[in-house]
Write a protein that holds these residues in place. Structure first.
Motif, mmCIF file in Angstrom:
data_model
loop_
_atom_site.group_PDB
_atom_site.id
_atom_site.type_symbol
_atom_site.label_atom_id
_atom_site.label_comp_id
_atom_site.label_asym_id
_atom_site.label_seq_id
_atom_site.Cartn_x
_atom_site.Cartn_y
_atom_site.Cartn_z
ATOM 1 N N GLY A 144 12.610 2.005 -5.971
ATOM 2 C CA GLY A 144 12.607 2.841 -5.296
ATOM 3 C C GLY A 144 11.040 3.020 -5.068
ATOM 4 O O GLY A 144 10.471 3.997 -4.295
ATOM 5 N N GLY A 145 10.138 2.302 -5.762
ATOM 6 C CA GLY A 145 8.561 2.322 -5.974
ATOM 7 C C GLY A 145 7.996 1.855 -4.645
ATOM 8 O O GLY A 145 6.797 2.403 -4.294
ATOM 9 N N ASP A 178 7.849 -11.067 -4.609
ATOM 10 C CA ASP A 178 6.780 -11.175 -5.664
ATOM 11 C C ASP A 178 6.418 -9.761 -6.069
ATOM 12 O O ASP A 178 6.206 -9.146 -7.145
ATOM 13 C CB ASP A 178 5.955 -12.248 -5.780
ATOM 14 N N ALA A 179 5.859 -9.156 -4.851
ATOM 15 C CA ALA A 179 4.944 -7.869 -4.868
ATOM 16 C C ALA A 179 6.044 -6.709 -5.367
ATOM 17 O O ALA A 179 5.787 -6.086 -6.074
ATOM 18 C CB ALA A 179 4.296 -7.577 -3.622
ATOM 19 N N LEU A 180 7.143 -6.904 -4.400
ATOM 20 C CA LEU A 180 8.110 -5.711 -4.737
ATOM 21 C C LEU A 180 8.846 -5.854 -6.050
ATOM 22 O O LEU A 180 9.017 -4.800 -6.833
ATOM 23 C CB LEU A 180 9.253 -5.816 -4.021
ATOM 24 N N SER A 181 8.703 -6.969 -6.713
ATOM 25 C CA SER A 181 9.147 -6.896 -8.175
ATOM 26 C C SER A 181 8.299 -6.263 -9.157
ATOM 27 O O SER A 181 8.896 -6.088 -10.303
ATOM 28 C CB SER A 181 9.521 -8.430 -8.718
ATOM 29 N N LYS A 182 7.353 -6.121 -8.737
ATOM 30 C CA LYS A 182 6.088 -5.466 -9.833
ATOM 31 C C LYS A 182 6.252 -3.896 -9.927
ATOM 32 O O LYS A 182 5.797 -3.222 -10.388
ATOM 33 C CB LYS A 182 4.905 -5.800 -9.428
ATOM 34 N N LEU A 183 7.154 -3.278 -9.059
ATOM 35 C CA LEU A 183 7.566 -1.973 -8.850
ATOM 36 C C LEU A 183 8.750 -1.549 -9.342
ATOM 37 O O LEU A 183 9.896 -2.357 -9.144
ATOM 38 C CB LEU A 183 7.497 -1.607 -7.218
ATOM 39 N N CYS A 202 13.127 -12.394 3.502
ATOM 40 C CA CYS A 202 12.040 -11.362 3.115
ATOM 41 C C CYS A 202 12.145 -10.135 4.135
ATOM 42 O O CYS A 202 11.882 -8.997 3.565
ATOM 43 C CB CYS A 202 10.699 -11.737 3.126
ATOM 44 N N SER A 203 12.379 -10.309 4.991
ATOM 45 C CA SER A 203 12.870 -9.179 6.004
ATOM 46 C C SER A 203 14.004 -8.320 5.447
ATOM 47 O O SER A 203 13.784 -7.000 5.428
ATOM 48 C CB SER A 203 13.264 -9.355 7.414
ATOM 49 N N GLU A 204 14.839 -8.679 4.965
ATOM 50 C CA GLU A 204 15.780 -7.784 4.488
ATOM 51 C C GLU A 204 15.355 -7.224 3.085
ATOM 52 O O GLU A 204 15.844 -6.148 2.742
ATOM 53 C CB GLU A 204 17.065 -8.690 4.088
ATOM 54 N N ALA A 205 14.722 -7.842 2.312
ATOM 55 C CA ALA A 205 14.359 -7.407 1.093
ATOM 56 C C ALA A 205 13.235 -6.248 1.360
ATOM 57 O O ALA A 205 13.469 -5.205 0.615
ATOM 58 C CB ALA A 205 13.642 -8.826 0.346
ATOM 59 N N LEU A 206 12.439 -6.367 2.407
ATOM 60 C CA LEU A 206 11.514 -5.096 2.650
ATOM 61 C C LEU A 206 12.263 -3.987 3.359
ATOM 62 O O LEU A 206 12.051 -2.883 2.775
ATOM 63 C CB LEU A 206 10.574 -5.583 3.804
ATOM 64 N N ILE A 207 13.258 -4.265 4.071
ATOM 65 C CA ILE A 207 14.288 -3.045 4.474
ATOM 66 C C ILE A 207 15.006 -2.574 3.364
ATOM 67 O O ILE A 207 15.031 -1.385 3.244
ATOM 68 C CB ILE A 207 15.276 -3.621 5.464
ATOM 69 N N ALA A 208 15.405 -3.317 2.518
ATOM 70 C CA ALA A 208 16.039 -2.691 1.433
ATOM 71 C C ALA A 208 15.289 -1.855 0.389
ATOM 72 O O ALA A 208 15.962 -0.861 -0.258
ATOM 73 C CB ALA A 208 16.928 -3.902 0.542
ATOM 74 N N ALA A 209 13.947 -2.191 0.086
ATOM 75 C CA ALA A 209 13.290 -1.665 -0.653
ATOM 76 C C ALA A 209 12.786 -0.281 0.054
ATOM 77 O O ALA A 209 12.025 0.476 -0.559
ATOM 78 C CB ALA A 209 12.243 -2.504 -1.051
ATOM 79 N N GLY A 210 12.953 -0.060 1.031
ATOM 80 C CA GLY A 210 12.501 1.291 2.057
ATOM 81 C C GLY A 210 11.040 1.145 2.551
ATOM 82 O O GLY A 210 10.509 2.000 2.667
ATOM 83 N N LEU A 234 0.765 -1.129 0.020
ATOM 84 C CA LEU A 234 0.115 -0.165 -0.021
ATOM 85 C C LEU A 234 1.024 1.083 0.108
ATOM 86 O O LEU A 234 1.800 1.330 0.792
ATOM 87 C CB LEU A 234 -0.693 0.065 1.098
ATOM 88 N N GLY A 235 0.307 2.102 -0.933
ATOM 89 C CA GLY A 235 1.103 3.507 -0.865
ATOM 90 C C GLY A 235 0.736 4.280 0.520
ATOM 91 O O GLY A 235 -0.045 3.991 1.370
ATOM 92 N N PRO A 236 1.752 5.444 0.796
ATOM 93 C CA PRO A 236 1.107 6.248 1.907
ATOM 94 C C PRO A 236 -0.413 6.777 1.856
ATOM 95 O O PRO A 236 -0.738 6.910 3.068
ATOM 96 C CB PRO A 236 2.226 7.453 1.755
ATOM 97 N N ASP A 237 -0.837 6.850 0.707
ATOM 98 C CA ASP A 237 -2.247 7.198 0.958
ATOM 99 C C ASP A 237 -3.377 6.184 0.772
ATOM 100 O O ASP A 237 -4.664 6.192 0.821
ATOM 101 C CB ASP A 237 -2.865 8.060 -0.607
#
Length: 347
Positions: free
Chosen positions: A69-70, A61-66, A92-100, A38-41
């Protein structure tokens, strides 16, 4: 880490993540997990789910679709606590951290010793973590994998079809068909969701069952569980189970715990037991049944061919009580699902 206090938008996103996760295979060593970003909005940025061992986990899988920096500042809504270990894929914890990602919301904590700790890792990196959103709903949906993970052995479903008075065959041994076609179709669909199907050698020798998962028309379903026979009597070389498309295993069955451990090591997380009463009773006596699935036909047969044998219960006070999960009609029959109550403590 915040307590479970999911707002309506987070709950809607979690319900969607659960829907996505259930698209994945139910029979592998990996759980069915879904993720909504989900985005900030509050808008949906991307969705993902896990498609099986060796494929990207739901979060990745979800991150790969952005674009790069998305996901910065986004909220990741995930059905299961993000993993914190490296297996066929990275944590996955590291992937989420790296994605911001700024916030992670999950339903169920991952209590498996090899994968837990994701929430703590995320929190240590400054990510807001909220656990327990729609936990009950997700736990119900993932009960097979969660129970198997927490017990360290496959989840065991004991299935039988019987008359109203608990008989699985008439006095002459005939049993086809006690239940109707709708119940039989349902059994095949459930076979296809399991990693292995177990029978005793007595059933193999008496009925020569194929033990495949088939459509109503008789075609093979896409997934076929491993066929497993337990018992000391030899299986004929021309037995149908030896040609099973999902593979065939045989064990002498004297150590049921060892059998389940061997299947666990092969990646089986759900075992579907179809008979006969000797095997079903042995598993029940050993406390190794996690679910009883009974199809009751509206007929009465009498006689002694009962669904189970002696369970070592001497009086009503010693009865093994189960929780009724569901009871519904399926065609002309009644389908009952019941489970023993198990309590698991969180770390």
């Amino acid at each position: 880490m915040s307590d479970a206090s999911g707002t309506a938008p987070l709950e809607r996103a979690m319900a969607r993540a659960l829907e996505l996760g259930l698209r994945g295979p139910a029979w592998t060593r990996n759980p069915q997990v879904g993720c909504v970003l989900l985005g900030p909005d509050g808008s949906v940025l991307a969705e993902g789910w896990h498609r099986g061992a060796g494929t990207p986990h739901a979060e990745v899988d979800a991150l790969s679709k952005l674009p790069e920096g998305g996901a910065r500042g986004a909220t990741a809504v995930v059905t299961l606590e993000p993993c914190n270990h490296t297996g066929l894929t990275g944590p996955c914890s590291e992937a989420l951290i790296a994605a911001g990602v700024a916030r992670v919301v999950y339903a169920v904590p991952d209590l498996s010793p090899q994968a837990d700790g994701g929430a703590e890792r995320l929190a240590a990196a400054g990510v807001e973590v909220i656990g327990g959103v729609l936990r009950g709903l997700v736990e119900d949906a993932l009960v097979v994998w969660l129970t198997a993970s927490r017990l360290g052995r496959p989840f065991v479903t004991a299935k039988w079809a019987s008359s109203l008075d608990g008989r699985i065959a008439a006095a002459d041994g005939t049993s086809k068909w006690i239940t109707g076609p709708d119940a039989r179709t349902d059994v095949h669909l459930r076979r296809a969701q399991a990693g292995a199907i177990l029978v005793g050698t007595g059933t193999v020798l008496a009925d020569d069952p194929a033990l495949t998962a088939r459509t109503e028309a008789g075609d093979l379903l896409p997934h076929q569980p491993i066929a497993v026979a337990l018992g000391e009597r030899p299986i004929p070389e021309d037995a149908a189970v030896r040609r099973h498309p999902g593979g065939f295993r045989s064990f002498d069955g004297r150590d049921l715990g060892a059998v389940l451990a061997a299947l666990w090591d092969e990646g089986v997380r759900h075992v579907f037991v179809e008979g006969g009463p000797t095997l079903e009773s042995a598993l029940l006596r050993a406390g190794l049944v996690d679910e009883v699935l009974v199809y009751l036909a509206p007929v009465v047969l009498g006689g002694g061919r009962l669904a189970t044998g002696d369970l070592g219960i001497g009086s009503i006070a010693d009865a093994r009580h189960m929780e009724l999960v569901s009871a519904d009609t399926i065609g002309a029959d009644v389908r009952i699902v019941a489970r023993p109550r198990r309590e698991f403590e969180e770390d």
